[in-house]
Design an enzyme around this catalytic site. Structure first.
Site, short mmCIF file in Angstrom:
data_model
loop_
_atom_site.label_atom_id
_atom_site.label_comp_id
_atom_site.label_asym_id
_atom_site.label_seq_id
_atom_site.Cartn_x
_atom_site.Cartn_y
_atom_site.Cartn_z
N GLU A 80 0.75 -1.18 0.11
CA GLU A 80 0.03 0.07 -0.18
C GLU A 80 0.87 1.33 -0.02
O GLU A 80 1.96 1.20 0.79
CB GLU A 80 -1.09 -0.01 1.18
CG GLU A 80 -2.02 -1.24 1.32
CD GLU A 80 -3.12 -0.92 0.13
OE1 GLU A 80 -3.13 -0.33 -0.42
OE2 GLU A 80 -3.41 -2.18 -0.05
N ARG A 90 -18.31 -1.58 4.82
CA ARG A 90 -19.40 -2.24 3.89
C ARG A 90 -20.00 -3.64 4.79
O ARG A 90 -20.98 -4.17 4.63
CB ARG A 90 -19.04 -2.98 2.64
CG ARG A 90 -19.35 -1.87 1.60
CD ARG A 90 -18.61 -2.28 0.35
NE ARG A 90 -17.39 -2.14 0.35
CZ ARG A 90 -16.49 -2.72 -0.73
NH1 ARG A 90 -17.00 -3.55 -1.59
NH2 ARG A 90 -15.11 -2.52 -0.56
N CYS A 143 -8.19 -1.95 8.12
CA CYS A 143 -6.71 -1.95 7.91
C CYS A 143 -6.61 -0.51 7.26
O CYS A 143 -5.46 0.04 8.03
CB CYS A 143 -6.66 -2.69 6.28
SG CYS A 143 -6.49 -4.48 7.06
N HIS A 167 -1.19 -5.73 2.07
CA HIS A 167 -2.45 -6.64 1.93
C HIS A 167 -2.18 -7.92 1.31
O HIS A 167 -1.30 -7.86 0.45
CB HIS A 167 -3.46 -5.81 1.09
CG HIS A 167 -4.59 -5.21 2.16
ND1 HIS A 167 -4.68 -3.92 1.87
CD2 HIS A 167 -5.37 -5.58 2.89
CE1 HIS A 167 -5.54 -3.43 2.96
NE2 HIS A 167 -6.01 -4.50 3.63
N1 PCA Z 1 -8.39 -6.93 6.47
C1 PCA Z 1 -9.47 -5.89 6.53
C2 PCA Z 1 -9.42 -5.81 8.23
C3 PCA Z 1 -8.73 -6.77 8.93
C4 PCA Z 1 -7.99 -7.74 7.56
O1 PCA Z 1 -7.22 -8.52 7.60
C5 PCA Z 1 -9.34 -4.66 5.69
O2 PCA Z 1 -8.61 -4.79 4.58
O3 PCA Z 1 -9.49 -3.62 6.29
#
Ligand code: PCA
Length: 212
Positions: A80, A90, A143, A167
């Site tokens: 990111e 959502r 996140c 991610h």
């Molecule tokens: N993914 C979510 C929150 C916790 C996770 O592992 C997100 O992308 O916000």
């Protein structure tokens, strides 16, 4: 030795595992890229996620903080680049909260760029033979809130801490059902390797002054 704090989330939205913590937990205590790596599992809960990370920052005084989270449906490691000052859930978090169309910090800027060498991290992961790409949105859920709040905390307190977020795709076991047939996944050990290479890339960058 400089410390690097890396966190993973607990399972959310009915899942029984979260690939982020599954992978991150293997790194605890490792020495990678000149860092002593410290790992913690964080709840998928608005506000609480950051409050807990803040207490780990205060306790460990890391030079780098990286959050890792699940991005279901993604076909690659997503490094990111940008945290945004917005949440718009959502689905509910693990305590039933579902904030809509809200700012994270009323006094904060619209965006903060990640302060880790994200381009080189993604490049090194690819060189390792693992799909990776840069992402300009960490979503509008827990996140992104953790990513933004950590940057806001570090910047507003002028702390010499670099912050990033990664991610990761579903694990194979999460897509092994009819409902998710054909969705991409990545093996736990591959994610561990990608995170290791990403941390090494940060270590390589340490000697270069980095815009805070
Ligand atoms: N993914 C979510 C929150 C916790 C996770 O592992 C997100 O992308 O916000």
């Amino acid at each position: 030795m400089a410390k690097l704090l890396i966190t993973g989330f607990d399972p959310f939205a009915g899942e029984t595992v979260n690939p982020s913590w599954k992978a991150v937990r293997h790194l605890n205590g490792a020495i990678i890229g000149g860092f002593e790596v410290i790992t913690h599992e964080i709840p998928t809960v608005f506000e609480a996620a950051f409050t807990i990370v803040q207490s780990h920052i205060e306790r460990h005084q890391p030079a780098v903080v990286i959050g890792v989270g699940q991005a279901g449906g993604s076909n690659a490691i997503r490094v990111e680049c940008l945290a945004k000052n917005r949440i718009d859930a959502r689905k509910q978090d693990n305590e039933g909260n579902q904030p809509k169309n809200a700012l994270i910090a009323i006094d904060g800027p619209a965006h903060y760029p990640a302060s880790i060498p994200f381009e080189n991290m993604a490049k090194q992961i690819e060189i390792e033979g693992i799909s990776a790409h840069l992402s300009n949105s960490a979503g509008a859920f827990v996140c992104n809130e953790l990513f933004y709040s950590t940057l806001h905390y570090v910047k507003s307190h002028n702390l010499p801490i670099r912050v990033g977020f990664i991610h990761v795709p579903y694990l194979p076991e999460q897509v092994a059902n009819k409902k998710r047939a054909g969705l991409p996944s990545m093996a736990e050990e591959t994610v561990v390797r990608a995170l290791t290479v990403a941390i090494e890339a940060i270590g390589d960058d340490l000697s270069i002054p980095f815009a805070n």
